[in-house]
Write an enzyme that holds these catalytic residues in place. Structure first.
Site, PDB file in Angstrom:
ATOM      1  CE  LYS A  13      22.627  20.389   8.788  1.00  0.00           C
ATOM      2  NZ  LYS A  13      21.880  19.697   9.863  1.00  0.00           N
ATOM      3  CD  GLU A  59      12.647  29.723  19.112  1.00  0.00           C
ATOM      4  OE1 GLU A  59      12.896  29.615  20.351  1.00  0.00           O
ATOM      5  OE2 GLU A  59      12.204  28.805  18.432  1.00  0.00           O
ATOM      6  CB  CYS A  93      10.510  26.362  20.877  1.00  0.00           C
ATOM      7  SG  CYS A  93       9.593  27.241  19.605  1.00  0.00           S
ATOM      8  CD  GLU A 127      13.374  23.838  24.753  1.00  0.00           C
ATOM      9  OE1 GLU A 127      12.395  24.401  24.254  1.00  0.00           O
ATOM     10  OE2 GLU A 127      14.522  23.921  24.278  1.00  0.00           O
TER      11      GLU A 127
END
Length: 489
Positions: free
Chosen positions: A180, A255, A289, A390
């Site tokens: 997905k 992650e 990331c 972030e």
């Protein structure tokens, strides 16, 4: 001559067939460089679609396991060759769908080819060890056994590399798959799935379904026939995945990003450092990331470093990723564009000083895209939001430190721990950094972004669930160890 694209609707891939969702609804994928252009459409799937996909994977898992690791590796070689043949088309689609420059998109697709070939070779490597038994007449050994049906949920920022570095090991080690992808990268992902489809994997081994995370993603994690889930995405969603998986007792791998520091020691090669900070922080519009988001600079060389950094960042060309000479493309979507703008405003409100860029780019070239000029803040304090959360955009926060020890303390002052780097020519500095930094990926005199496919990848603290991706480490997640004891009758 620029390619003329025709909008296409991509179906779900279930049990080796491309099928429409009974919802009869689709999701439009927009070109972030030109929001008036549709890259394509994918299915807005239902739980019924997901049930079909998981059931297909469940029915196929026994026969896929039984064909053996070597045979499974051969299938991955086929996929690698097909992906390589379609590299130009897939890379161009990626640029149109999420804004990454064409050279970066080609590089990512080539990396996908390399990952497939790396794990294809796993088909001929050992899957266990012989262990001495206390009984001299017995044989004891371990063997790796697949988990079963693995759900794979992937983000939009690396729509080729991240799915493949999950799919390839999962498949070669004998698992069946339900993929997905994030909707913002789902057209590119569909083109990758076409490569798997053309390789002739047995029915049900590889399944692909698109739709919203709240419907399809959650239903996948909660599905009773799922044996494991591997997820890359946001911190908040990852925590929910962990809760759901833990409640069901299935294996999970997460992650969830980073707030990656770069420490610039007072003996650093500043030209090398500036180049690495720019590449690590601003390539892919900062949408990695592992992107360098906090640059912690020794006060003795701070002013010189800042001047060099601003001078080089001012040379960056922002534009359509398909245009020759473009160094940085747009934000990948309207949502991400708005998020970056909000963080830039938060930085100003908190008292940080915006010393360069940060404005929305306007004019004919930028009129229909999500373009932001790279931003550099200074006078940033570690407790500020822009130093803790972030951003996932082209924003660099400069923080001044009086010593290496203070710099490391600042670097560790975050809930994340994915990657970190230091620039120094002093071996004592680098050894202290390696020992004290709280990050899963540690780089010396190199940008924080990026990892080699044959090396373990993952973070500490809130960046990861602890298990590692890529390299031989992937085997630890995608298999279970079976210990066998044999004694003659």
């Amino acid at each position: 001559m620029q390619t003329i694209f025709k909008e296409k609707t991509y179906k779900n891939f279930i049990n080796n067939e491309w099928v429409d969702s009974p919802s009869q609804e689709t999701i439009k994928s927009i070109n972030p460089a030109n929001k008036e252009e549709a890259v394509g459409y994918v299915q807005s799937s239902t739980k019924q679609d997901l049930d079909r996909a998981v059931e297909a994977a469940h029915q196929a898992k026994k026969s896929w396991r039984k064909i053996g690791q070597a045979a499974r590796g051969q299938f991955l070689y086929k996929v690698a060759n097909i992906l390589e043949e379609n590299l130009e088309d897939i890379a161009e689609t990626m640029t149109r769908e999420m804004g990454k420059t064409l050279p970066e998109a080609k590089g990512e697709t080539a990396r996908g080819v390399a990952i497939l070939r790396y794990y294809a070779a796993e088909g001929m490597r050992k899957d266990g060890d012989v262990i001495p038994s206390s009984d001299k007449d017995a044989l004891m050994f371990t063997k790796r056994t697949p988990l079963g049906v693995v759900g794979v949920i992937t983000p939009w920022n690396f729509p080729v590399a991240i799915p493949i570095w999950k799919l390839a090991p999962a498949l070669v080690y004998g698992n069946t798959i339900v993929l997905k992808p994030a909707t913002e990268g789902a057209v590119t992902a569909a083109k990758v799935v076409e490569c798997f489809g053309k390789a002739g994997l047995p029915e049900g081994v590889f399944n692909f379904i698109t739709g919203s995370g709240s419907v399809i993603g959650q239903a996948l994690v909660d599905h009773p026939l799922l044996n494991a889930i591997t997820f890359t995405g946001s911190d908040n969603v990852g925590k929910n995945v962990a809760k759901s998986a833990a409640a069901r007792g299935i294996k999970f791998q997460l992650e969830m990003g980073g707030k990656n520091p770069v420490i610039v020691a007072n003996d650093a090669n500043l030209d090398l450092t500036v180049e690495a900070v720019i590449n690590g922080g601003l390539r892919s519009s900062g949408q990695k990331c592992t992107a360098s988001s906090r640059v912690i600079v020794h006060e003795a060389i701070y002013d010189e470093f800042k001047t060099k950094l601003i001078n080089e960042v001012s040379k960056i060309t922002v534009g359509n990723g398909l245009s020759a000479g473009t160094w940085m493309g747009p934000c990948a979507s309207e949502s991400q564009f708005n998020t970056v703008k909000e963080y830039i405003e938060k930085g100003k409100e908190e008292g940080a000083t915006l010393v360069y860029g940060g404005e929305v780019l306007t004019g004919e070239e930028y009129a229909n895209g999500y373009y932001i000029k790279p931003a550099i803040f200074e006078e940033v304090k570690s407790e500020m939001i822009i130093a803790q959360e972030e951003i996932f955009g082209p924003v660099i926060a400069l923080i001044k430190a009086t010593s290496l020890q203070e710099a490391i303390e600042i670097a560790n002052d975050t809930k994340f721990g994915l990657s970190a780097s230091i620039f120094t020519t002093n071996i004592s500095n680098l050894l202290e950094f390696v020992e004290e930094i709280e990050a899963g990926l540690v780089r010396i005199n190199a940008e924080s972004a990026g990892v080699e496919l044959q090396a373990p990848f993952g973070g500490m603290k809130g960046s990861s669930s602890g298990s590692r991706e890529q390299g031989e480490a992937a085997k630890e997640f995608f298999t279970a160890i079976k210990t066998v004891f044999i004694k003659g009758s």
